[in-house]
Design a protein around this motif. Structure first.
Motif, short mmCIF file in Angstrom:
data_model
loop_
_atom_site.label_atom_id
_atom_site.label_comp_id
_atom_site.label_asym_id
_atom_site.label_seq_id
_atom_site.Cartn_x
_atom_site.Cartn_y
_atom_site.Cartn_z
N GLU A 2 -6.83 -8.60 -38.54
CA GLU A 2 -7.36 -8.71 -40.08
C GLU A 2 -8.79 -9.26 -39.95
O GLU A 2 -9.04 -10.04 -39.31
CB GLU A 2 -6.39 -9.91 -40.73
CG GLU A 2 -5.06 -9.62 -41.15
CD GLU A 2 -4.58 -10.81 -41.81
OE1 GLU A 2 -4.66 -10.79 -43.00
OE2 GLU A 2 -4.00 -11.88 -41.28
N VAL A 3 -9.50 -8.17 -40.45
CA VAL A 3 -10.88 -8.16 -40.49
C VAL A 3 -11.62 -7.89 -41.90
O VAL A 3 -10.91 -7.27 -42.64
CB VAL A 3 -11.15 -7.20 -39.40
CG1 VAL A 3 -11.06 -7.54 -37.92
CG2 VAL A 3 -10.96 -5.67 -39.69
N ASP A 4 -12.73 -8.58 -42.02
CA ASP A 4 -13.50 -8.19 -42.99
C ASP A 4 -14.36 -7.01 -42.65
O ASP A 4 -15.07 -7.24 -41.38
CB ASP A 4 -14.60 -9.33 -43.16
CG ASP A 4 -14.07 -10.37 -43.85
OD1 ASP A 4 -12.79 -10.48 -44.62
OD2 ASP A 4 -14.82 -11.74 -44.01
N ILE A 5 -14.67 -6.07 -43.63
CA ILE A 5 -15.54 -5.12 -43.26
C ILE A 5 -16.64 -4.70 -44.16
O ILE A 5 -16.50 -5.01 -45.40
CB ILE A 5 -14.79 -3.54 -43.21
CG1 ILE A 5 -13.59 -3.68 -42.78
CG2 ILE A 5 -15.65 -2.40 -43.17
CD1 ILE A 5 -13.24 -3.27 -41.42
N ALA A 6 -17.89 -4.61 -43.71
CA ALA A 6 -19.21 -4.47 -44.56
C ALA A 6 -19.74 -3.20 -44.04
O ALA A 6 -19.93 -2.77 -42.92
CB ALA A 6 -20.18 -5.80 -44.09
N VAL A 7 -19.78 -2.27 -44.95
CA VAL A 7 -20.28 -1.05 -44.88
C VAL A 7 -21.53 -0.48 -45.56
O VAL A 7 -21.89 -0.96 -46.73
CB VAL A 7 -19.24 -0.04 -45.09
CG1 VAL A 7 -18.10 0.05 -44.31
CG2 VAL A 7 -18.94 0.06 -46.71
N ASP A 8 -22.40 0.18 -44.91
CA ASP A 8 -23.41 0.94 -45.65
C ASP A 8 -23.49 2.49 -45.01
O ASP A 8 -24.13 2.67 -43.80
CB ASP A 8 -24.83 0.27 -45.40
CG ASP A 8 -25.80 0.60 -46.27
OD1 ASP A 8 -25.57 1.57 -47.21
OD2 ASP A 8 -26.83 0.24 -46.35
N PRO A 9 -22.70 3.30 -45.71
CA PRO A 9 -22.15 4.43 -45.08
C PRO A 9 -23.74 5.51 -44.83
O PRO A 9 -23.81 6.02 -43.83
CB PRO A 9 -21.48 5.31 -46.37
CG PRO A 9 -20.80 4.48 -46.93
CD PRO A 9 -21.94 3.27 -47.05
N LEU A 10 -24.63 5.16 -45.79
CA LEU A 10 -25.81 5.64 -45.69
C LEU A 10 -26.94 4.67 -45.97
O LEU A 10 -27.43 4.40 -47.18
CB LEU A 10 -26.07 6.97 -46.42
CG LEU A 10 -27.30 7.81 -46.04
CD1 LEU A 10 -27.66 8.11 -44.64
CD2 LEU A 10 -27.31 9.02 -47.04
N GLU A 11 -27.53 4.12 -44.89
CA GLU A 11 -28.69 3.08 -45.16
C GLU A 11 -29.75 3.79 -45.08
O GLU A 11 -30.59 4.46 -44.07
CB GLU A 11 -28.50 2.12 -44.19
CG GLU A 11 -29.74 1.21 -43.84
CD GLU A 11 -30.23 0.51 -44.71
OE1 GLU A 11 -29.90 0.43 -45.85
OE2 GLU A 11 -31.12 -0.51 -44.20
N GLY A 12 -30.46 4.17 -46.15
CA GLY A 12 -31.35 5.04 -46.58
C GLY A 12 -31.34 6.46 -47.15
O GLY A 12 -31.49 7.47 -46.74
N THR A 13 -30.65 6.36 -48.44
CA THR A 13 -30.25 7.66 -49.12
C THR A 13 -31.60 8.49 -49.51
O THR A 13 -31.55 9.73 -49.20
CB THR A 13 -29.40 7.48 -50.26
OG1 THR A 13 -30.12 6.29 -51.16
CG2 THR A 13 -28.13 6.73 -50.17
N ASN A 14 -32.46 7.85 -49.74
CA ASN A 14 -33.87 8.36 -50.13
C ASN A 14 -34.42 8.99 -48.81
O ASN A 14 -35.06 10.00 -49.09
CB ASN A 14 -34.84 7.30 -50.76
CG ASN A 14 -34.62 7.20 -52.08
OD1 ASN A 14 -34.54 8.20 -53.02
ND2 ASN A 14 -34.66 5.97 -52.81
N ILE A 15 -34.14 8.19 -47.69
CA ILE A 15 -34.95 8.73 -46.64
C ILE A 15 -34.23 9.97 -46.24
O ILE A 15 -35.00 11.08 -45.86
CB ILE A 15 -34.56 7.88 -45.25
CG1 ILE A 15 -34.86 6.35 -45.56
CG2 ILE A 15 -35.04 8.33 -44.22
CD1 ILE A 15 -34.48 5.62 -44.31
N VAL A 16 -32.88 10.28 -46.40
CA VAL A 16 -32.37 11.36 -45.78
C VAL A 16 -32.82 12.33 -47.01
O VAL A 16 -33.14 13.68 -46.49
CB VAL A 16 -30.82 11.35 -46.04
CG1 VAL A 16 -30.28 12.67 -45.86
CG2 VAL A 16 -30.44 10.39 -44.76
N ALA A 17 -32.87 12.21 -48.25
CA ALA A 17 -33.23 13.20 -49.28
C ALA A 17 -34.71 13.59 -49.01
O ALA A 17 -34.82 14.94 -49.08
CB ALA A 17 -33.32 12.56 -50.57
#
Ligand code: VTB
Length: 325
Positions: free
Chosen positions: A79-94
Motif C-alpha cells: 500500500e503506497v502513496d504516489i506522487a507524479v509529475d508526468p511531465l516536469e516542464g511542459t513549456n520546456i518540451v513545447a
C-alpha cells in the motif's frame, strides 16, 4: 515497500518520457503533457501495488486521470502513496529547451505530504551541509555554512535558482556575497536534486517554485542524504484555506525533510525527456530505435541506479505519436 517496485516505477517514467518526447519543440505543451499523462497512467495498471495518488494532475473534477485520490496498480502488493509529475516542464518540451523529465515519488501509505498545487519556498543542500542550513536564515549566512562544509571558497560555491522576477533580489544578494549563480528556466525538481547528486558542482538550491515539485524532490534528496526545508506560500485566501484543510494551521511553519517525506523509505524515479542537470533526454537513433536515460533511487538503502534503455517504438505503438501529426 518491495524493492522490486523501484524497477517497475522506472518503466512508468520511461513510458511517459517516450510519449512526451515526441512532442518536443512543436509548441504544443498541452499535447506533450497529455501524452505523458496517458502513457504513465496506462503503465501503472501493470505495477503490483495498491497505490493512491497524493500528488497528481489535479483534483477529481480537474483531471481525467492521475487525479488526487485515484487508485493505481494491480490492487495487490504494498500500500503506497504516489506522487507524479508526468511531465516536469511542459513549456520546456513545447519549446525544445533543457531539463524536462518524467518523475514519480513513491512512499509507504501516509508518508508523502499531500501538497496542494501552489507555491512553496524551498532550500536544498547536499549531505555535507545537511542539518545545518535553515530556510529562514539570511542567504549570506547559508552560503557561508555551505562553503565551510563543502570545503570551498565562497567564490566557488554554486547556487542554482530559477530565473524569475520574484528571485531578482535574492540573486542580487547571492552575487554580492560573491557566490556563483546558475539560473535555470524551468524544472526545479532536477535543479534541487542536483545539489545532492555527486559531481554536479551545484551546492545550494533556493527559491520559490511548485509545492508538488517540492515533495517529489524531497524523496530524492532524502534518498541521497541531503537536506531540504520548505514553506507553503499561499497567494490568496482560497489557497490558505487549502493549506488548513491539509492540516497546516500555522502557515509560516517551516516544513522539514521528514515532514515532506516521512519515515526512512521512499523511491524516486525519473526519465529524462530533454537533457538537464540530472539526465540526458530521449534520443531518436534512427528507424524505430529510441534510447532513454533514467535514474531510480531508494531512501532505505541509498542505492542509485542509472538505467539506459533501448526501446523499439514499433513494438510499443501505444507510445508513438499519431501518424498524422
Ligand atoms: C514551478 C517549478 C516547476 O514550473 O512550479 C514552475 O516548481 C512554475 O513557476 O519545476 P512560474 O509560476 O513562475 O512559471 C516549473 O519550473 C516546471 O513545471
Amino acid at each position: 515497500m518491495d524493492r522490486e517496485l523501484a524497477l517497475e516505477i522506472v518503466r512508468v517514467t520511461e513510458a511517459a518520457a517516450l510519449a512526451s518526447s515526441q512532442w518536443m519543440g512543436r509548441g504544443l505543451k498541452n499535447e506533450a503533457d497529455d501524452a505523458a499523462t496517458t502513457a504513465m497512467r496506462s503503465m501503472f495498471d501493470s505495477v503490483n501495488m495498491q497505490g493512491t495518488v497524493v500528488i497528481g494532475e489535479g483534483e477529481l473534477d480537474e483531471a481525467p486521470m492521475l487525479y488526487i485520490g485515484e487508485e493505481l496498480g494491480t490492487g495487490s502488493g504494498p500500500e503506497v502513496d504516489i506522487a507524479v509529475d508526468p511531465l516536469e516542464g511542459t513549456n520546456i518540451v513545447a519549446k525544445g529547451h533543457h531539463n524536462a523529465m518524467a518523475v514519480i515519488a513513491v512512499g509507504d501509505k501516509g508518508t508523502l505530504l499531500h501538497a496542494p498545487d501552489m507555491y512553496m519556498e524551498k532550500i536544498a543542500v547536499g549531505p555535507e551541509a545537511a542539518g545545518l542550513v535553515r530556510l529562514t536564515d539570511p542567504i549570506e549566512k547559508t552560503i557561508d555554512i555551505v562553503a565551510k562544509m563543502t570545503n570551498k571558497r565562497v567564490r566557488d560555491v554554486t547556487v542554482i535558482i530559477q530565473e524569475r522576477k520574484r528571485h531578482e533580489e535574492l540573486v542580487e544578494r547571492i552575487r554580492k556575497k560573491g557566490a556563483r549563480v546558475k539560473l535555470f528556466g524551468d524544472g526545479d525538481v532536477g535543479a534541487s536534486i542536483a545539489t545532492v547528486m555527486p559531481r554536479t558542482g551545484i551546492d545550494l538550491f533556493v527559491g520559490t517554485g511548485g509545492a508538488p515539485e517540492g515533495v517529489i524532490s524531497a524523496a530524492a534528496i532524502k534518498a541521497l542524504g541531503g537536506d531540504m526545508q520548505a514553506r507553503l506560500v499561499p497567494m490568496n485566501d482560497e489557497e490558505a484555506d487549502r493549506c488548513r484543510k491539509m492540516g497546516i494551521t500555522d502557515l509560516s511553519e517551516v516544513l522539514q525533510l521528514d515532514d515532506l517525506v516521512k519515515g526512512d523509505d521512499a523511491i524516486f524515479a525519473a526519465t529524462g525527456v530533454s537533457s538537464g542537470e540530472l539526465l540526458e533526454g530521449v534520443r531518436f537513433l534512427g528507424g524505430d530505435l529510441v534510447e532513454t536515460d533514467s535514474i531510480v533511487m531508494r531512501a532505505k538503502t541509498g542505492t542509485i541506479r542509472y538505467i539506459k534503455t533501448h526501446h523499439r517504438l514499433e513494438r510499443k505503438p501505444h507510445l508513438a505519436m499519431p501518424e498524422d501529426q
